[in-house]
Write an enzyme that holds these catalytic residues in place. Structure first.
Site, mmCIF file in Angstrom:
data_model
loop_
_atom_site.group_PDB
_atom_site.id
_atom_site.type_symbol
_atom_site.label_atom_id
_atom_site.label_comp_id
_atom_site.label_asym_id
_atom_site.label_seq_id
_atom_site.Cartn_x
_atom_site.Cartn_y
_atom_site.Cartn_z
ATOM 1 N N ASP A 267 45.149 36.774 42.895
ATOM 2 C CA ASP A 267 45.828 35.507 43.207
ATOM 3 C C ASP A 267 44.878 34.407 43.646
ATOM 4 O O ASP A 267 45.315 33.352 44.092
ATOM 5 C CB ASP A 267 46.907 35.724 44.267
ATOM 6 N N ASP B 31 39.878 37.248 42.894
ATOM 7 C CA ASP B 31 40.834 38.340 42.738
ATOM 8 C C ASP B 31 42.110 37.898 42.039
ATOM 9 O O ASP B 31 42.176 36.813 41.464
ATOM 10 C CB ASP B 31 41.154 38.945 44.099
ATOM 11 N N ASP C 292 42.544 34.237 46.109
ATOM 12 C CA ASP C 292 42.207 33.947 47.506
ATOM 13 C C ASP C 292 40.988 34.719 48.010
ATOM 14 O O ASP C 292 40.511 34.466 49.111
ATOM 15 C CB ASP C 292 43.415 34.177 48.428
ATOM 16 N N ARG C 293 40.459 35.644 47.223
ATOM 17 C CA ARG C 293 39.275 36.397 47.637
ATOM 18 C C ARG C 293 38.088 36.035 46.761
ATOM 19 O O ARG C 293 38.239 35.471 45.684
ATOM 20 C CB ARG C 293 39.549 37.903 47.570
ATOM 21 N N LYS D 251 43.205 32.015 52.481
ATOM 22 C CA LYS D 251 41.916 32.347 51.900
ATOM 23 C C LYS D 251 41.775 31.554 50.600
ATOM 24 O O LYS D 251 42.765 31.280 49.933
ATOM 25 C CB LYS D 251 41.837 33.845 51.591
ATOM 26 N N SER E 153 48.300 40.294 45.269
ATOM 27 C CA SER E 153 46.914 39.967 45.599
ATOM 28 C C SER E 153 45.925 40.707 44.706
ATOM 29 O O SER E 153 45.920 40.552 43.501
ATOM 30 C CB SER E 153 46.639 40.226 47.079
ATOM 31 N N HIS E 154 45.078 41.533 45.306
ATOM 32 C CA HIS E 154 43.996 42.201 44.602
ATOM 33 C C HIS E 154 44.420 43.537 44.012
ATOM 34 O O HIS E 154 43.586 44.264 43.476
ATOM 35 C CB HIS E 154 42.826 42.413 45.561
#
Length: 559
Positions: A284, A282, A286-287, A382, A116-117
């Site tokens: 991947d 971010d 999703d943010r 997300k 992720s982030h």
């Protein structure tokens, strides 16, 4: 004749417990001694005969080790009865795009390679998670079974196939096993075109008096942003930056907040010549972070403002919203929208799977988390680009019919109008990253002891306690109970502070402190959040004795 299966012996690795969004560790851990293969085999073994002959998807955020990991996963899929794997070209697939692909093609599920982030690279983080049939993160009944198998695993089942060229779109056939390589935009961009009015957006983004800047942070949305914003919507190429998807994210931390997306923040706060709109996503995809010219929209406000404007501005919601939901630590701005618009409202623990249950049951249309995650029931994840397009749709709709050169309605205008109508939930989050786990747990135990002795009416500084607890959630769909989801102190004026340990890091612990205070006084609505919240922040730090336990005199990140 099916692919030959090569059996390889292995032994368990401790601690392969899947968290709120997959398994995350340092890259060096995943690259050592079958660590990745053990977890993937445990996943397939836990699913048993359910996966025989099924099709799944595979992709990730482009970080270091993804390409090698993809080949390992493909061989394990071939050896465990999977019949087809759809892979994003070059193993690239944003998390919301994977969810869209699962849903559009009725797949059994998908594997997403991402931390992720978190930063990427040989000395940084790597992660993997499984998304299930609705495109949602795997439910606990599956992740619990995966963990059980990781504790007893002794055999890996690899299909005897060569590495597959994932850089070329097309299909590679083996005996009873197929690898289909697709563009990473497949199914996802067409879905966005169904959700939003691309003609309206193109007319707006092509205006000579509107400028935007999207920062992909050298992460996965760099593979999507030029096509969406420039090719399809007509924005100048200069509107998107840092779109090269790099294995180490350019040495940066691909977390779209005021600290780690400083390059974009500086551009939007550069004065009169700054762009009118800024956004970032971010690792991947999703943010998201949303900015106006010299103006930051908190994620808690963002989801509320999108929900308040969705029916008018986004065709997907033209018939209204089924309901809205937020995670417990997220500011209560969405609650106010739900109450005024008479919408069903849900408060859930942190973790997107809880939203997925509500959406699958037709209870929720729009949801969000304060951790820069916002989305809707078009997918079960997300979706950073969805949030950006939602804000652009609001701006486009509010500025329809305005002549070139006429003053445009801005992000700041929309936010201030919202606060005037619904009141403002001042909100901030303090992140203390990389705290020694022993010290973080000791602090949390202390907070629990304060809760155990607290009673209604107790004074915490100038604030009078309504209740204090460790949040527990009973899912209205399946009746499952999630306990110990956050230590919260709620006061009689609706102010509150909350403490949680984050499960998204790969080492140590991240303490998150959430602070919120509701305000309706028009003279105070435009105050700086840190100023408005100072007295409550002081009370929270004193109550928790955070500095005493951790030695930290300031947070790593403030949002």
């Amino acid at each position: 004749m099916p692919v030959s299966v090569l059996s390889r012996s292995t032994s368990p690795h401790a601690g392969q417990k899947t968290g709120t969004s997959g398994l995350r560790k340092k890259t060096s851990v995943f690259t050592s001694d079958n660590y990745l293969a053990n977890w993937v085999q445990a996943l397939f073994s836990s699913l048993g005969s359910e996966i025989d002959g099924q099709t799944i998807c595979l992709g990730g955020d482009g970080r270091y080790f993804n390409r090698e990991a993809a080949q390992i996963i493909l061989k394990l899929a071939a050896g465990n009865g999977i019949s087809r794997v759809i892979v994003g070209k070059s193993a690239i697939l944003a998390t919301p795009a994977a969810s869209a692909l699962i849903r559009a093609r009725s797949l059994f599920g998908g594997l997403i390679m991402s931390a992720s982030h978190n930063p990427g690279g040989p000395s940084e983080d790597w992660g993997i998670k499984f998304n299930y049939k609705s495109g949602e993160p795997a439910p606990e009944r599956i992740t619990n079974e995966i963990f059980k198998f990781t504790e007893t695993i002794s055999e890996l089942k690899f299909g005897d196939i060569p590495d597959v060229d994932l850089a070329v779109v097309g299909t590679t056939e083996f005996d009873g096993f197929t690898v289909e390589v697709v563009e990473c935009t497949a199914e996802y961009v067409p879905l966005l075109q169904q959700v939003f009015d691309f003609d309206m957006l193109k007319a707006f983004l092509s205006r000579p008096d509107f400028r935007m800047k999207f920062d992909a942070m050298h992460a996965v949305t760099g593979a999507y942003a030029p096509k969406i914003f420039c090719e399809l919507l007509g924005a100048p190429e200069s509107s998107v930056v840092n779109c090269g998807v790099l294995e180490d994210f350019g040495g940066g931390h691909p977390d779209p907040n005021l600290t780690y997306a400083k390059e974009l923040v500086d551009i939007l706060y550069s004065g009169a010549d700054a762009p009118d709109f800024g956004a970032a996503s971010d690792g991947d995809g999703d943010r998201n972070m949303i900015l106006g010219k010299g103006f930051f929209v908190s994620p808690s406000d963002s989801v509320a403002m999108i929900a308040a404007n969705a029916q008018e501005c986004i065709p997907y919601f033209k018939d209204g919203l089924k309901g809205v939901a937020r995670s417990m630590p997220t500011g209560g701005a969405l609650d106010k929208v739900a109450a005024k618009m008479n919408l069903p409202f849900y408060e859930v623990p942190t973790g997107w799977k809880f939203f997925g249950n509500l959406m699958d049951d037709g209870r929720c249309s729009i949801c969000g988390e304060e951790s820069f995650g916002t989305s809707s029931d078009h997918v079960r994840e997300k979706d950073g680009l969805w949030a950006v397009l939602s804000w652009l749709s609001i701006l486009a709709k509010r500025n329809e019919g305005k002549a070139a050169g006429e003053k445009l309605v801005t992000v700041e205008d929309i936010a201030k109008e919202h606060w005037a109508k619904f009141g403002r939930n001042f909100f901030s989050r303090y992140d203390y990253e990389g705290v020694e786990s022993e010290k973080a747990n000791a602090m949390m135990d202390h907070v629990r002891s304060v809760i155990a002795s607290a009673k209604k009416g107790d004074k915490f500084g100038e604030f009078e306690l309504d209740f204090a607890d460790d949040f527990e959630y009973t899912d209205p769909v399946d009746g499952s109970v999630a306990s110990k989801q956050g230590l919260r102190f709620v006061f009689t004026d609706s102010s509150r502070f909350i403490f949680r340990l984050s499960g998204t890091g790969s080492s140590g612990a991240t303490i998150r402190m959430y602070i919120e205070q509701y305000e309706t006084d028009p003279s105070k609505l435009e105050m700086d959040a840190q100023v408005a919240l100072k007295s409550l922040i002081d009370v929270a730090l004193e109550t928790s004795k955070l500095e005493e336990f951790t030695g930290r005199d300031k947070p790593t990140v403030i949002t």
